[in-house]
Scaffold this motif. Structure first.
Motif, PDB file in Angstrom:
ATOM      1  N   SER A  16     -41.345  38.503  37.287  1.00 33.93           N
ATOM      2  CA  SER A  16     -40.844  39.703  36.187  1.00 33.93           C
ATOM      3  C   SER A  16     -39.846  40.544  36.585  1.00 33.93           C
ATOM      4  O   SER A  16     -38.829  41.098  36.674  1.00 33.93           O
ATOM      5  N   GLY A  17     -39.655  40.671  38.284  1.00 39.62           N
ATOM      6  CA  GLY A  17     -39.132  41.302  39.071  1.00 39.62           C
ATOM      7  C   GLY A  17     -37.583  40.777  39.736  1.00 39.62           C
ATOM      8  O   GLY A  17     -36.808  41.266  40.245  1.00 39.62           O
ATOM      9  N   ALA A  18     -36.863  39.086  39.029  1.00 42.30           N
ATOM     10  CA  ALA A  18     -36.248  38.242  40.001  1.00 42.30           C
ATOM     11  C   ALA A  18     -34.740  38.762  39.653  1.00 42.30           C
ATOM     12  O   ALA A  18     -34.048  37.823  39.954  1.00 42.30           O
ATOM     13  N   GLY A  59     -40.172  35.822  23.685  1.00 44.50           N
ATOM     14  CA  GLY A  59     -40.897  34.399  24.280  1.00 44.50           C
ATOM     15  C   GLY A  59     -40.505  34.926  26.479  1.00 44.50           C
ATOM     16  O   GLY A  59     -42.014  35.036  26.202  1.00 44.50           O
ATOM     17  N   ALA A  60     -39.681  35.777  26.556  1.00 44.62           N
ATOM     18  CA  ALA A  60     -39.985  35.501  28.326  1.00 44.62           C
ATOM     19  C   ALA A  60     -40.852  36.423  28.115  1.00 44.62           C
ATOM     20  O   ALA A  60     -41.383  36.281  29.100  1.00 44.62           O
ATOM     21  N   ILE A  61     -41.360  37.617  27.536  1.00 49.23           N
ATOM     22  CA  ILE A  61     -41.761  39.174  28.176  1.00 49.23           C
ATOM     23  C   ILE A  61     -43.784  38.370  27.788  1.00 49.23           C
ATOM     24  O   ILE A  61     -44.055  38.231  28.536  1.00 49.23           O
ATOM     25  N   LEU A  62     -43.516  37.506  26.701  1.00 47.86           N
ATOM     26  CA  LEU A  62     -44.881  36.949  26.380  1.00 47.86           C
ATOM     27  C   LEU A  62     -45.248  35.725  27.571  1.00 47.86           C
ATOM     28  O   LEU A  62     -46.804  36.168  28.180  1.00 47.86           O
ATOM     29  N   VAL A  63     -44.485  35.175  27.643  1.00 53.47           N
ATOM     30  CA  VAL A  63     -45.212  34.059  28.557  1.00 53.47           C
ATOM     31  C   VAL A  63     -45.520  34.651  30.346  1.00 53.47           C
ATOM     32  O   VAL A  63     -46.409  34.508  31.168  1.00 53.47           O
ATOM     33  N   ILE A  64     -44.667  35.602  30.162  1.00 50.90           N
ATOM     34  CA  ILE A  64     -44.211  36.467  32.018  1.00 50.90           C
ATOM     35  C   ILE A  64     -45.865  36.945  32.413  1.00 50.90           C
ATOM     36  O   ILE A  64     -46.350  37.180  32.758  1.00 50.90           O
ATOM     37  N   ALA A  65     -46.285  37.807  31.008  1.00 52.33           N
ATOM     38  CA  ALA A  65     -47.033  38.886  31.098  1.00 52.33           C
ATOM     39  C   ALA A  65     -48.623  37.707  30.797  1.00 52.33           C
ATOM     40  O   ALA A  65     -49.820  37.808  31.156  1.00 52.33           O
TER      41      ALA A  65
END
Length: 334
Positions: free
Chosen positions: A272-274, A304-310
């Motif tokens: 998440s920090g890249a 979508g991105a937040i859900l996949v990262i989580a």
């Protein structure tokens, strides 16, 4: 062990449901509602009503959540407002770059951090110990973007040893099967393409992995210092076990518990920090996509991105829990 794994998997269900509710609520709590947020300055009552009808936002909240949950289970996150591409397609093309970058950073951090922390603890008070403590403090305090600029200027611009940006040289006609460029080169036996992708990972991987490296060094050093003074280590020495056996079986194995926890947390943070690292090196990954989505209020991509990262974060911590069970059998019966 099987019961332990099943128990941990069942515990994931309420976590993932809670996560879906948080994301669903986040969009509905945007100022003025999701329709106003999507339209921005173009928002008028007629357009807001049209967007609400088009996306079903005028339906009861539980109907909206049920439809959202079904779409998520089918990996349907809608279309990007900015480009019109399906969000699933965006994630499929952008996520492999970030996963490759995070993996490179983690290999750098673990490959140096654990041996350095271990030998620093074994030589407590010596030169190596002092240098590792000072170096880890410096590593934690340097901002990632500043270190990324320094590395890029020195090794790419001035010395020309490594590429300054991108995932692969555009002049290479590589075949992409999985979008993991290093893996694709190995699968298709295009080793020059694979090696070129590795070279593009070195500088951003080092920049991204410096803070996890500093943390792993400090945690490993502290854990080894704690373990070497335990009664069971003195008992093992009294029984006449060799130093190598004591270190491998009693010191390293027990010292790895807090280190594994730290590595799991750091890997999630790397994913998440890249954003900063990818921006400095123009590295096409999900970090750049999230930055673009924030600027353009592309909430479908953000969601979508937040859900996949989580979900990845949750799965990584599941793997950490399973490693606990391997390292310490007592965890499996709790």
């Amino acid at each position: 062990m099987l019961r332990f794994v099943v128990r941990r998997l069942l515990q994931l269900i309420p976590i993932l449901l809670g996560l879906s509710i948080l994301l669903f609520a986040w969009l509905r709590l945007l100022p003025g509602g999701p329709a106003s947020a999507l339209l921005g300055e173009r928002a008028t009552p007629d357009r807001i009503a049209a967007v609400n009808r088009a996306y079903g936002l005028d339906q009861p909240i539980w109907v909206q959540y049920w439809r959202y949950l079904k779409q998520v289970l089918q990996l349907d996150f809608g279309d990007s407002i900015q480009t019109g591409r399906p969000v699933t397609e965006v994630l499929r093309t952008q996520f492999p770059g970030t996963i490759e970058l995070s993996t490179a950073a983690l290999i750098f951090a673990i490959g140096i951090g654990i041996p350095l922390g271990y030998f620093a603890a074994r030589r407590q008070g010596g030169i190596l110990d002092s240098l590792s403590v000072i170096g880890s403090l410096v590593g934690v305090t340097i901002p990632v973007f500043f270190l990324a600029f320094l590395l890029k200027y020195l090794f790419a611009v001035k010395l020309g040893w490594l590429p300054p940006s991108g995932r692969q040289d555009v002049r290479i006609d590589a075949t992409h099967v999985t979008n993991f460029f290093v893996l694709d080169g190995l699968i298709t036996r295009e080793l020059d393409a694979s090696w070129d992708a590795v070279k593009h990972l070195i500088l951003p991987g080092v920049a991204l992995g410096t803070i996890p490296l500093a943390i792993i060094v400090r945690i490993t050093r502290a854990a080894v210092l704690d373990v070497v003074n335990e009664d069971y280590v003195r008992t093992a020495e009294a029984k006449g076990l060799t130093t190598a056996v004591i270190r491998r079986r009693h010191v390293l194995r027990n010292a790895m518990l807090p280190v594994v926890t730290t590595i799991g947390l750091q890997l999630g943070l790397l994913l998440s920090g890249a954003i900063l690292t990818e921006t400095v090196f123009a590295f096409p990954g999900i970090g750049q996509e999230i930055y673009s989505a924030i600027i353009n209020k592309d909430y479908a991509v953000l969601q979508g991105a937040i859900l996949v990262i989580a979900v990845l974060y949750v799965l990584i911590n599941l793997v950490v829990d399973l490693l606990y069970g391997v390292l310490d059998p007592r965890v499996r019966v709790r």
